[in-house]
Enzyme design. Structure first.
Site, PDB file in Angstrom:
ATOM      1  N   CYS A  73      -2.286  12.796 -20.496  1.00  0.00           N
ATOM      2  CA  CYS A  73      -3.233  12.203 -21.436  1.00  0.00           C
ATOM      3  C   CYS A  73      -3.707  10.878 -20.843  1.00  0.00           C
ATOM      4  CB  CYS A  73      -2.578  11.994 -22.793  1.00  0.00           C
ATOM      5  SG  CYS A  73      -3.677  11.148 -23.941  1.00  0.00           S
ATOM      6  N   HIS A 165      -9.836  21.455 -18.600  1.00  0.00           N
ATOM      7  CA  HIS A 165     -11.067  20.978 -19.244  1.00  0.00           C
ATOM      8  C   HIS A 165     -12.209  21.934 -18.941  1.00  0.00           C
ATOM      9  CE1 HIS A 165      -9.471  17.114 -20.537  1.00  0.00           C
ATOM     10  NE2 HIS A 165      -8.719  17.201 -19.453  1.00  0.00           N
ATOM     11  N   GLU A 214     -10.490  18.413 -28.483  1.00  0.00           N
ATOM     12  CA  GLU A 214      -9.245  18.439 -27.708  1.00  0.00           C
ATOM     13  C   GLU A 214      -8.348  19.612 -28.103  1.00  0.00           C
ATOM     14  OE1 GLU A 214      -6.727  15.115 -26.990  1.00  0.00           O
ATOM     15  OE2 GLU A 214      -8.393  13.713 -27.135  1.00  0.00           O
ATOM     16  N   CYS A 223     -11.407  10.924 -24.927  1.00  0.00           N
ATOM     17  CA  CYS A 223     -10.400  11.662 -24.160  1.00  0.00           C
ATOM     18  C   CYS A 223     -10.500  11.188 -22.708  1.00  0.00           C
ATOM     19  CB  CYS A 223     -10.672  13.162 -24.271  1.00  0.00           C
ATOM     20  SG  CYS A 223      -9.517  14.158 -23.301  1.00  0.00           S
ATOM     21  N   GLY A 226     -10.550  13.996 -20.243  1.00  0.00           N
ATOM     22  CA  GLY A 226     -11.854  14.654 -20.476  1.00  0.00           C
ATOM     23  C   GLY A 226     -12.993  13.869 -19.843  1.00  0.00           C
TER      24      GLY A 226
HETATM   25  N1  LIG Z   1      -5.137  17.354 -26.046  1.00  0.00           N
HETATM   26  C1  LIG Z   1      -4.926  17.227 -24.640  1.00  0.00           C
HETATM   27  C2  LIG Z   1      -3.977  16.122 -24.280  1.00  0.00           C
HETATM   28  C3  LIG Z   1      -4.471  14.752 -24.641  1.00  0.00           C
HETATM   29  C4  LIG Z   1      -5.672  14.291 -23.804  1.00  0.00           C
HETATM   30  C5  LIG Z   1      -6.031  12.874 -24.097  1.00  0.00           C
HETATM   31  N2  LIG Z   1      -6.481  12.537 -25.364  1.00  0.00           N
HETATM   32  C6  LIG Z   1      -6.665  12.086 -22.985  1.00  0.00           C
HETATM   33  O1  LIG Z   1      -7.056  10.936 -23.261  1.00  0.00           O
HETATM   34  O2  LIG Z   1      -6.680  12.542 -21.852  1.00  0.00           O
HETATM   35  C7  LIG Z   1      -4.422  18.554 -24.043  1.00  0.00           C
HETATM   36  O3  LIG Z   1      -3.863  19.382 -24.772  1.00  0.00           O
HETATM   37  O4  LIG Z   1      -4.562  18.736 -22.826  1.00  0.00           O
END
Ligand SMILES: N[C@@H](CCC[C@H](N)C(=O)O)C(=O)O
Length: 279
Positions: A73, A165, A214, A223, A226
């Site tokens: 994350c 992603h 997400e 994100c 992301g």
């Molecule tokens: N939901 C994501 C993990 C969290 C990503 C995050 N918010 C970021 O800032 O990179 C997943 O399941 O990969």
């Protein structure tokens, strides 16, 4: 259990110091504590742990609000870096953190004595279809791939920043129905590990606007991984230069895909409050 609430651009986390707290059943705890009505409310539960490998200073584990454990994350690792420094767990300003996506290195940027921002070496993006993973294609790079959603064809580019992603370029990110299309792509059978989904509007060669759905969390304000994946996708599609300002609902990140093939992310990390969980 003591905890600290932090956020990076409104992507918010409950951080727990695993050097002091002994926590069991993390998947269940994440679901309870992240709940915005019956818990503290957060986009993720983050654990600060000793590393089991010599090359790293700490280990980070993160759990989504649905209890699943992602590999990485980006916004949380900036919070992690600030937390371990400000809570005197280290005096280093460049910290090696073991994650399920490998060793990630946040570097604190100071304004006087204050941590003003955190620049993170996010490592190399992984582009092969097997690394996302995405099925139905066997390619070194998945760019402009067709994906069928309810009979409508979407053109996607996929990137792994340790976590998956799927990027879609759109004309107007503000107007795009993220909450409707996002979950359909997240759970599409071609993504066996599910995926995070980013909708990108290219503003110019140095700026993109991005909204995210997400995996395991839904719509969030930002994100980090992301934003990195979106920058890499924009470059692969020859839409931007290699350094981009990413405008997210919660604020901006600077992302660079450098010549050494590493992606660097720079942005803020803020403490909101500390608390005690008594359940
Ligand atoms: N939901 C994501 C993990 C969290 C990503 C995050 N918010 C970021 O800032 O990179 C997943 O399941 O990969």
């Amino acid at each position: 259990m003591n905890f600290t609430k932090m956020h990076g651009l409104g992507n918010d986390f409950v951080l727990v110091n695993g050097f002091e707290e002994d926590i069991n059943d993390l998947n269940e705890l994440a679901q309870q504590i992240c709940d915005r009505h019956f818990g503290v409310g957060a986009d993720g539960l983050v654990l600060i742990l000793p590393s089991e490998i010599e090359e790293a200073d700490f280990r980070m584990r993160i759990f989504n609000p649905d209890g699943s454990e992602p590999e990485m994350c980006g916004n949380a690792i900036r919070c992690f870096g600030k937390y371990v420094y400000e809570n005197s767990l280290t005096d280093k300003n460049k910290i090696k953190v073991e994650t399920l996506a490998g060793i990630i290195i946040p570097e604190l940027i100071f304004e006087g004595d204050e941590v003003e921002a955190v620049k993170v070496d996010m490592g190399e993006p992984r582009l092969h279809s097997d690394d996302i993973p995405i099925t139905g294609v066997d390619k070194d790079k998945v760019v402009k791939e067709k994906l069928d959603i309810d009979g409508e064809e979407y053109e996607i580019t996929t990137v792994s920043m340790g976590n998956p992603h799927c990027m879609v370029f759109v004309d107007d990110a503000d107007e795009f129905p993220v909450a409707e299309i996002g979950p359909k792509i997240e759970e599409h059978p071609r993504f066996p590990a599910k995926t995070n989904v980013e909708f990108i509007e290219v503003v110019n060669s140095a700026e993109i606007k991005m909204r995210v759905w997400e995996r395991g969390a839904g719509v969030t304000l930002a994100c980090g991984t992301g934003a990195c994946g979106s920058t890499v996708a924009s470059i692969l599609n020859e839409l931007t230069d290699n350094k981009v300002e990413v405008h997210l609902l919660g604020g901006d990140l600077t992302i660079e895909w450098a010549k050494n093939n590493h992606v660097y992310m720079t942005g803020p990390a803020e403490e909101v409050f500390i608390g005690e969980w008594r359940k």
